[in-house]
Design a protein around this motif. Structure first.
Motif, PDB file in Angstrom:
ATOM      1  N   GLU A   8      77.456  66.922  -1.077  1.00 16.64           N
ATOM      2  CA  GLU A   8      78.756  67.583  -1.190  1.00 16.64           C
ATOM      3  C   GLU A   8      78.792  68.836  -0.328  1.00 16.64           C
ATOM      4  N   HIS A  62      80.415  71.843  -0.061  1.00 20.05           N
ATOM      5  CA  HIS A  62      81.225  72.673  -0.951  1.00 20.05           C
ATOM      6  C   HIS A  62      81.244  74.097  -0.406  1.00 20.05           C
ATOM      7  N   ASP A 102      84.330  68.863   0.240  1.00 19.42           N
ATOM      8  CA  ASP A 102      85.216  69.279  -0.850  1.00 19.42           C
ATOM      9  C   ASP A 102      86.314  70.122  -0.203  1.00 19.42           C
ATOM     10  N   HIS A 116      86.280  65.074  -1.808  1.00 17.70           N
ATOM     11  CA  HIS A 116      86.772  65.676  -3.047  1.00 17.70           C
ATOM     12  C   HIS A 116      88.080  66.404  -2.774  1.00 17.70           C
ATOM     13  N   LYS A 133      89.857  68.735  -3.949  1.00 18.20           N
ATOM     14  CA  LYS A 133      89.922  69.901  -4.841  1.00 18.20           C
ATOM     15  C   LYS A 133      91.326  70.460  -4.920  1.00 18.20           C
ATOM     16  N   GLU A 157      90.409  66.340  -7.552  1.00 16.99           N
ATOM     17  CA  GLU A 157      89.460  67.088  -8.380  1.00 16.99           C
ATOM     18  C   GLU A 157      90.136  68.376  -8.816  1.00 16.99           C
TER      19      GLU A 157
HETATM   20 MN   LIG Z   1      83.782  68.949  -5.571  1.00  9.91          MN
END
Ligand SMILES: [Mn+2]
Ligand SMILES: [Mn+2]
Lengths: 124, 328, 328, 124
Positions: C143, C145, C175, C259, C261, C295
């Motif tokens: 990930e 992030h 993400d 993801h 987000k 997410e």
């Molecule tokens: Mn995430």
């Protein structure tokens, strides 16, 4: 940066009003005198008032106020300026411990650009 | 072996000798040319007294005479914006634009085709200056200097100006110092000379090479020591970033020039910290066709105890670029 | 309008209602399916009691029954490595590998094709696990992030593993929280509720939107205030990064999942902080063809004073993705 | 995160050895009990020894040492555990100010994950 070369001891000498030293700008380019935020001289541990320091460069002399307002005249890279320091009282001939702090106001640096040098020099 | 990437030298590289007047401007040009580089970059305010005032016609004649004599070309001039030149006054945009234009006039007069724009220049100011740069056929390049990288938020705002204006006269100048896979040894060693804990320095270097984010390393070191010099070592990891060289790929056509930063060229003509082979491979593969200008900056980290030999450092850097397929 | 980008929902998004037992696992799946999403992501240790122990056959049957009933597909399971699970003991690589393999078995049993690998997993461990993942046809995705980005030094080390092994079973999971052009308002407002100076918060938000590097903002705020809560506001700018969405381009073929987000979906189905239109445009243009999984993570920032409505937040996010040309 | 829901006041009551409260894990996933680094209870401003706090979860009771060593049994997300606090001396029935700090050891977080809640609850 260039701390090693800031103080030019060969030019040190006593004067009527105090003493002189040679100094180089500790930076990789020249700047207008206005960007030299601080020149602080320390002699044998005593910090001398910045208003007592004048700079002789390009054939002209600038006191603190004149320096701060000088937007054109420049201290070029590697050029040796003379710093004339007014100092009353006795100054014994011979070796002295000299400190020099130069603080530059550089637009792209978020922090003040302060460089400090110290060495023993002969003032006769 | 040759390619479309050309080799230049920034005379900034010889600053130690120039500062000490061991080399004058002509000596610097000659030394650059002797490496086989065909381009010259300068920091105007370093190399040309009075810059950015326009140099005299006599100087200009001499300058182009040197260019002919040494068979080199003016490539780039590095400018600054001294926003706080006047104590207590911060430049308005108009004042900044006027200073910027003066650098364009200066660069134009000496035949430079690129101006390195200092990283703190705002996108708005550059947008205002672009027409003037176009008129003088000067390409502006915002320097992508560590800890920024070419995809940083700040650079994205400049990228947005490039996109919106569609100009061919504004792009990026990546500084290869943004690809420090190892921390520069000359910086670490100097901090150890200044009192940093060698064990902490070793830890910081290891974390950096593992790719650990600098904030984590700084946090760890703050638990090992409360000395400023040790924290300064940890912060080296924040200032000497490494990002994947592929980060350049989406922007290749927007790169107008490159700073070939080096701090320590080894005898085998590799740079201690920067995997030039990997970065240059990406540039070659994706068709970068401008200059890489050697920018030696190690002097400041070693001058306290060692003799600086900028000429040799530049020679090695140019040899490395040649070995990697850049220039003739 | 349709494209090759598919839409999923991570049940993580419904954590507030799930925590409070207002929704059970089936409710979450049903809510996800009701948005038109065709894929399901879970944090196993959130949604499935006992995870990563293998679920019972009865549970597995029920799981696939739900997948059929709601016409959705298992897409991704999010794993963790609890290196310090045992007090005073830090896992050896072997222990980490064993834990990782158990997550692969778990994911495989429930039909997931992707595992979200937690960002602190070392490249060495992943390299050791790749053959096991290949055997189970599970794609591992580290990930990416915030505050990391896909070109960060840490990610370059993972990229190096991808390159060296040439595996098709290891890639990136960006993400979208790494594209916060504005600071999330729900975070800033909560800090103001907790005592942060609203003027400082305003300054920090402005600096962030200008693309100013977080370290500068933090330094400026440290001169305005010595209160921890004000510094925490400044540090929001470090944790909620924005990088140019083009940074994804060189890695498009290595992105195994995304993801989506979101912290605050507005009534017009845009996210307050993240310019999804710009990021999705890059993904579409360069041919990303996996899932984007919603997410929603705003609950933690508003639950102190507001009623959380995760279902509506997810619905808006899915609608936004649909508006931007993702999924059916 | 989830501070608001950490304390479950409905389960608070006096016991032979002290008192009990209900508690939820302030996290978005379940963890093994060993990862619960600290459970600190404060009653009317007095911080009680952590060794006096046991946790009842999944039908079992764990004292501090047992909790630290429990790698399998889990405190799942949203599950209400009972915290049994041994406390000698008189505990007046009625309203008390209760503080609860839960500190989790989460591998991917460089810092401890500490969450703190406080509310007035009735302990009868
Ligand atoms: Mn995430
Ligand atoms: Mn540079």
């Amino acid at each position: 940066m260039y701390e090693k070369y800031m103080i030019v001891p060969e030019l040190a000498k006593k004067t009527e009003k105090g003493f002189e030293i040679g100094a180089r700008l500790p930076y990789y380019r020249g700047v207008s005198l206005s960007m030299v935020e601080e020149i602080e001289v320390t002699l044998d541990g005593e910090t001398l008032p910045q208003s007592d320091v004048s700079i002789l460069i390009n054939g002209k002399t600038y006191n603190l106020e004149q320096r701060e307002n000088e937007l054109d005249d420049r201290w070029e890279m590697g050029e040796v300026a003379t710093l004339a320091i007014a100092k009353s009282g006795e100054l014994p001939a011979g070796e002295h411990k000299l400190g020099l702090k130069i603080n530059l106001r550089i637009g792209y640096m978020p922090f003040p650009s302060i460089r400090i040098a110290e060495r023993n020099i002969i003032i006769n | 072996m040759s390619s479309n990437i050309k080799r230049a030298v920034s005379l900034y590289s010889y600053q130690e000798e120039f500062f000490l007047k061991k080399m004058n401007l002509e000596d610097c040009i000659a030394a650059a040319a002797a490496t086989g580089a065909t381009g010259i970059e300068i920091v105007g305010e370093q190399s040309v007294p009075g810059c950015p005032k326009l140099p005299s016609d006599a100087f200009v004649d001499q300058w182009f005479g040197w260019m002919d004599k040494y068979k080199v070309t003016p490539v780039a001039h590095d400018m600054f914006l001294d926003y706080n030149k006047k104590k207590g006054h911060y430049w308005s945009d108009d004042e900044a634009v006027e200073s910027f234009k003066q650098d364009i006039r200066f660069a134009h007069k000496l035949g430079f085709k690129v101006i390195r724009v200092i990283v703190n220049t705002t996108p708005q100011i550059i947008e205002k200056v672009i027409p003037f740069a176009e008129d003088h056929d000067i390409k502006l390049g915002i320097e992508v200097h560590a800890p920024w990288n070419i995809n940083s938020a700040w650079m994205e705002r400049h990228w947005d100006v490039m996109e919106r204006t569609g100009t061919k006269h504004f792009g990026f100048i990546p500084d290869m110092g943004g690809f420090c896979r190892r921390l520069p040894r000359v910086q670490v060693d100097r901090m150890i000379r200044n009192g940093a804990d060698p064990e902490i320095a070793k830890f910081v270097c290891e974390q950096h090479e593992k790719g650990i984010m600098a904030e984590y390393t700084i946090f760890e070191v703050s638990r090992m020591s409360n000395r400023r010099i040790d924290m300064a070592v940890a912060e080296l990891s924040r200032h000497n970033t490494f990002v994947n060289p592929l980060s350049l790929v989406p922007h290749i056509d927007r790169i107008v020039h490159i700073h070939g930063k080096c701090l320590e060229m080894l005898e085998d003509c590799t740079e201690y910290s920067i995997p030039y082979n990997e970065v240059v491979a990406v540039l070659l593969k994706h068709g970068y066709n401008g200059y890489i200008a050697t920018e030696y900056e190690g002097n400041r980290h070693i001058q306290d105890v060692y003799e600086v030999d900028s000429v040799e450092q530049v020679r090695r850097h140019q040899q490395m670029l040649k070995n990697l397929g850049c220039g003739i």
